[in-house]
Design a protein around this motif. Structure first.
Motif, PDB file in Angstrom:
ATOM      1  N   GLU A  32      11.708   6.885 -58.218  1.00 41.73           N
ATOM      2  CA  GLU A  32      12.858   5.941 -58.424  1.00 41.73           C
ATOM      3  C   GLU A  32      12.453   4.406 -57.312  1.00 41.73           C
ATOM      4  O   GLU A  32      13.038   3.936 -57.131  1.00 41.73           O
ATOM      5  CB  GLU A  32      14.074   6.848 -57.936  1.00 41.73           C
ATOM      6  N   ILE A  33      12.336   5.544 -55.895  1.00 43.38           N
ATOM      7  CA  ILE A  33      11.974   4.875 -54.716  1.00 43.38           C
ATOM      8  C   ILE A  33      11.312   4.246 -55.349  1.00 43.38           C
ATOM      9  O   ILE A  33      11.045   2.541 -54.132  1.00 43.38           O
ATOM     10  CB  ILE A  33      12.328   5.974 -53.355  1.00 43.38           C
ATOM     11  N   VAL A  34      10.135   4.582 -55.289  1.00 45.72           N
ATOM     12  CA  VAL A  34       8.596   4.102 -56.066  1.00 45.72           C
ATOM     13  C   VAL A  34       9.427   2.415 -56.432  1.00 45.72           C
ATOM     14  O   VAL A  34       9.654   1.186 -56.088  1.00 45.72           O
ATOM     15  CB  VAL A  34       7.730   4.114 -55.890  1.00 45.72           C
ATOM     16  N   MET A  35      10.304   2.371 -57.056  1.00 42.00           N
ATOM     17  CA  MET A  35      10.506   1.025 -58.395  1.00 42.00           C
ATOM     18  C   MET A  35      11.374   0.565 -58.177  1.00 42.00           C
ATOM     19  O   MET A  35      11.115  -0.977 -57.995  1.00 42.00           O
ATOM     20  CB  MET A  35      10.681   1.815 -60.009  1.00 42.00           C
ATOM     21  N   SER A  36      12.044   0.842 -56.900  1.00 41.69           N
ATOM     22  CA  SER A  36      13.216   0.481 -56.327  1.00 41.69           C
ATOM     23  C   SER A  36      12.161  -0.714 -55.093  1.00 41.69           C
ATOM     24  O   SER A  36      12.731  -1.761 -55.104  1.00 41.69           O
ATOM     25  CB  SER A  36      14.300   1.189 -55.037  1.00 41.69           C
ATOM     26  N   ALA A  37      11.831  -0.053 -54.878  1.00 44.08           N
ATOM     27  CA  ALA A  37      10.776  -0.961 -53.530  1.00 44.08           C
ATOM     28  C   ALA A  37      10.509  -2.225 -54.621  1.00 44.08           C
ATOM     29  O   ALA A  37      10.006  -3.387 -53.472  1.00 44.08           O
ATOM     30  CB  ALA A  37       9.985  -0.208 -52.780  1.00 44.08           C
ATOM     31  N   ASN A  38       9.912  -1.463 -55.562  1.00 43.94           N
ATOM     32  CA  ASN A  38       8.699  -2.937 -56.193  1.00 43.94           C
ATOM     33  C   ASN A  38       9.943  -3.600 -56.417  1.00 43.94           C
ATOM     34  O   ASN A  38       9.353  -5.092 -56.794  1.00 43.94           O
ATOM     35  CB  ASN A  38       7.792  -2.126 -57.602  1.00 43.94           C
ATOM     36  N   VAL A  50      17.970  12.520 -36.275  1.00 42.03           N
ATOM     37  CA  VAL A  50      18.645  11.885 -36.783  1.00 42.03           C
ATOM     38  C   VAL A  50      18.696  12.418 -38.587  1.00 42.03           C
ATOM     39  O   VAL A  50      17.509  12.180 -38.627  1.00 42.03           O
ATOM     40  CB  VAL A  50      18.834  10.671 -36.759  1.00 42.03           C
ATOM     41  N   PHE A  51      19.407  12.389 -39.309  1.00 38.65           N
ATOM     42  CA  PHE A  51      19.066  13.147 -40.765  1.00 38.65           C
ATOM     43  C   PHE A  51      20.720  11.444 -41.492  1.00 38.65           C
ATOM     44  O   PHE A  51      21.716  11.774 -41.309  1.00 38.65           O
ATOM     45  CB  PHE A  51      19.591  14.152 -41.373  1.00 38.65           C
ATOM     46  N   ALA A  52      20.309  10.537 -42.684  1.00 38.83           N
ATOM     47  CA  ALA A  52      21.444   9.518 -42.541  1.00 38.83           C
ATOM     48  C   ALA A  52      20.928  10.187 -44.359  1.00 38.83           C
ATOM     49  O   ALA A  52      20.309  10.069 -44.987  1.00 38.83           O
ATOM     50  CB  ALA A  52      20.199   8.540 -43.025  1.00 38.83           C
ATOM     51  N   ALA A  53      21.988  10.515 -45.157  1.00 39.24           N
ATOM     52  CA  ALA A  53      22.326  10.592 -46.650  1.00 39.24           C
ATOM     53  C   ALA A  53      23.274   9.711 -46.994  1.00 39.24           C
ATOM     54  O   ALA A  53      24.728   9.452 -47.682  1.00 39.24           O
ATOM     55  CB  ALA A  53      23.071  12.115 -46.736  1.00 39.24           C
ATOM     56  N   LEU A  54      22.807   8.144 -47.374  1.00 40.42           N
ATOM     57  CA  LEU A  54      23.340   6.768 -47.408  1.00 40.42           C
ATOM     58  C   LEU A  54      22.816   6.838 -48.259  1.00 40.42           C
ATOM     59  O   LEU A  54      23.045   5.683 -49.088  1.00 40.42           O
ATOM     60  CB  LEU A  54      23.617   6.492 -45.954  1.00 40.42           C
ATOM     61  N   GLY A  55      21.956   7.279 -48.841  1.00 42.07           N
ATOM     62  CA  GLY A  55      21.232   6.769 -50.249  1.00 42.07           C
ATOM     63  C   GLY A  55      20.045   5.478 -50.007  1.00 42.07           C
ATOM     64  O   GLY A  55      20.494   5.282 -49.522  1.00 42.07           O
ATOM     65  N   SER A  56      19.541   5.536 -51.265  1.00 41.26           N
ATOM     66  CA  SER A  56      18.538   4.136 -50.381  1.00 41.26           C
ATOM     67  C   SER A  56      18.500   2.633 -51.518  1.00 41.26           C
ATOM     68  O   SER A  56      19.415   3.215 -52.202  1.00 41.26           O
ATOM     69  CB  SER A  56      16.737   4.670 -50.961  1.00 41.26           C
ATOM     70  N   LYS A 103      21.512   6.935 -66.700  1.00 47.52           N
ATOM     71  CA  LYS A 103      20.923   6.103 -65.941  1.00 47.52           C
ATOM     72  C   LYS A 103      19.868   5.343 -65.191  1.00 47.52           C
ATOM     73  O   LYS A 103      19.571   4.708 -65.353  1.00 47.52           O
ATOM     74  CB  LYS A 103      22.514   4.861 -66.156  1.00 47.52           C
ATOM     75  N   ARG A 104      20.090   6.592 -64.344  1.00 47.16           N
ATOM     76  CA  ARG A 104      18.930   6.328 -63.177  1.00 47.16           C
ATOM     77  C   ARG A 104      17.849   7.624 -63.434  1.00 47.16           C
ATOM     78  O   ARG A 104      16.615   6.284 -63.390  1.00 47.16           O
ATOM     79  CB  ARG A 104      19.406   7.641 -61.645  1.00 47.16           C
ATOM     80  N   MET A 105      17.495   8.028 -64.376  1.00 44.17           N
ATOM     81  CA  MET A 105      16.494   7.875 -65.259  1.00 44.17           C
ATOM     82  C   MET A 105      15.590   7.472 -65.959  1.00 44.17           C
ATOM     83  O   MET A 105      14.744   7.707 -66.275  1.00 44.17           O
ATOM     84  CB  MET A 105      16.707   9.756 -66.522  1.00 44.17           C
ATOM     85  N   LEU A 106      16.570   6.387 -66.255  1.00 42.71           N
ATOM     86  CA  LEU A 106      15.637   5.450 -67.111  1.00 42.71           C
ATOM     87  C   LEU A 106      14.551   4.824 -66.527  1.00 42.71           C
ATOM     88  O   LEU A 106      13.294   3.923 -66.767  1.00 42.71           O
ATOM     89  CB  LEU A 106      16.270   4.140 -67.552  1.00 42.71           C
TER      90      LEU A 106
END
Length: 243
Positions: A41-47, A158-164, A223-226
Motif C-alpha cells: 500500500e505504501i509503495v503504491m501510495s508513493a508512486n 519517537v513512534f508515530a501512528a498517524l497512518g501514511s 477497498k484498501r485491499m484493491l
C-alpha cells in the motif's frame, strides 16, 4: 546488494537481526534515524504521490519490507529480500530496549482511548520507560508545530501512528531537524499493543495471511485491499521492462 528496488522504493537488504544491531548502534551514538516500514500500500501510495516518494527516497534512513507482498515482489524481480521485517515486531522490540535502558519515549497517534490504553500498559509492563509524551492523532496543529513540541521533550525514541503518509511527513521534519532519536512510523501498532485490536494468531502470521485475518475481522478494509492486484500487475510490468 545493500538495497532492493521495488517500484522505485529502495528496501534495505537486511534481516531483522541485522536491523536490530544497526539500530542499537545508532541509539548508542544518538544518531538521528528515520525508519519506514513499507508494505505494498505504501509503495503504491508513493508512486502516486511525488512528495511521499521524495520522503522515502531522500529522507528515510532505513526502509523495511513490512508485508509479504514486498518480499514476493522482490523475488519476482530476481532481487530477493531475506525476510519480512514488520513494524510491529520492531516497535515491540524497541519498547523492550527502551525499558531495559530507561530511555525517553514519545508516542503520537491513534484514538484517544487507544493512546490512553497504551499509557496504562507502559506503566504496568514497561515501568522503566520515561514516557515524555503521549498524544492521540486527532490534533489540528501544523506538523511543524507538532515537531517542535516533540523536540522539546528530548526523546530517544519517537513512534508515530498517524497512518501514511502523515506519519512519515512528521518524522521527515524531525529528521531534517536532526533530532538525535530513532523515529519510526508504526501505523496501527498502538491498537494491537494496547490490546484494543488483536494481532492475527501465529498460524496466520506464519502462513503470511495476516492481511486475510484483518480483512475477515474488518470487512471495511476491502477497498484498501484493491491496491494489491495493481501492485502485482505493476511488479510484473517492471520485470518485463528489466528483460
Amino acid at each position: 546488494m545493500n538495497k532492493v528496488n521495488v517500484l522505485g522504493v529502495n528496501f534495505d537488504n537486511k534481516t531483522l537481526n541485522q536491523f536490530q544491531n544497526e539500530f542499537i548502534g545508532r541509539l548508542n551514538e544518538h544518531k538521528s534515524t528515520f525508519i519506514v516500514t513499507a508494505n505494498p500500500e505504501i509503495v503504491m501510495s508513493a508512486n502516486e504521490n511525488p512528495e511521499f516518494m521524495k520522503i522515502l527516497t531522500s529522507d528515510a534512513d532505513y526502509i523495511t519490507a513490512d508485508g509479504i507482498g514486498v518480499v514476493k515482489a522482490a523475488k519476482m524481480l530476481k532481487t530477493p529480500l531475506p525476510e519480512r521485517v514488520t513494524g510491529y515486531d520492531l516497535f515491540t522490540w524497541l519498547m523492550k530496549v527502551a525499558n531495559e535502558r530507561n530511555l525517553r519515549v514519545y508516542l503520537i497517534g491513534a484514538k484517544p482511548a487507544v493512546i490512553h490504553a497504551v499509557q496504562e500498559k507502559i506503566a504496568r509492563d514497561y515501568p522503566e520507560i520515561q514516557l515524555v509524551g503521549a498524544e492521540d492523532g486527532y490534533f489540528k496543529d501544523d506538523l511543524d508545530l507538532v515537531a517542535l513540541r516533540i523536540e522539546r521533550t528530548q526523546p530517544d525514541l519517537v513512534f508515530a501512528a498517524l497512518g501514511s503518509p502523515r506519519q512519515e511527513k512528521l518524522l521527515a521534519i524531525l529528521r531534517k531537524n536532526l533530532l538525535p532519536a530513532v523515529m519510526m512510523g508504526v501505523g496501527g501498532s498502538f491498537d494491537v499493543f494496547s490490546g484494543v485490536v488483536k494481532r492475527a494468531p501465529k498460524f496466520y502470521q506464519e502462513a503470511h495471511l495476516e492481511w486475510f485475518y484483518r480483512l475477515v475481522k474488518n470487512p471495511w478494509r476491502f477497498k484498501r485491499m484493491l491496491v494489491l492486484p495493481k501492485f502485482v500487475n505493476d511488479v510484473r510490468k517492471s520485470r518485463k521492462e528489466q528483460k
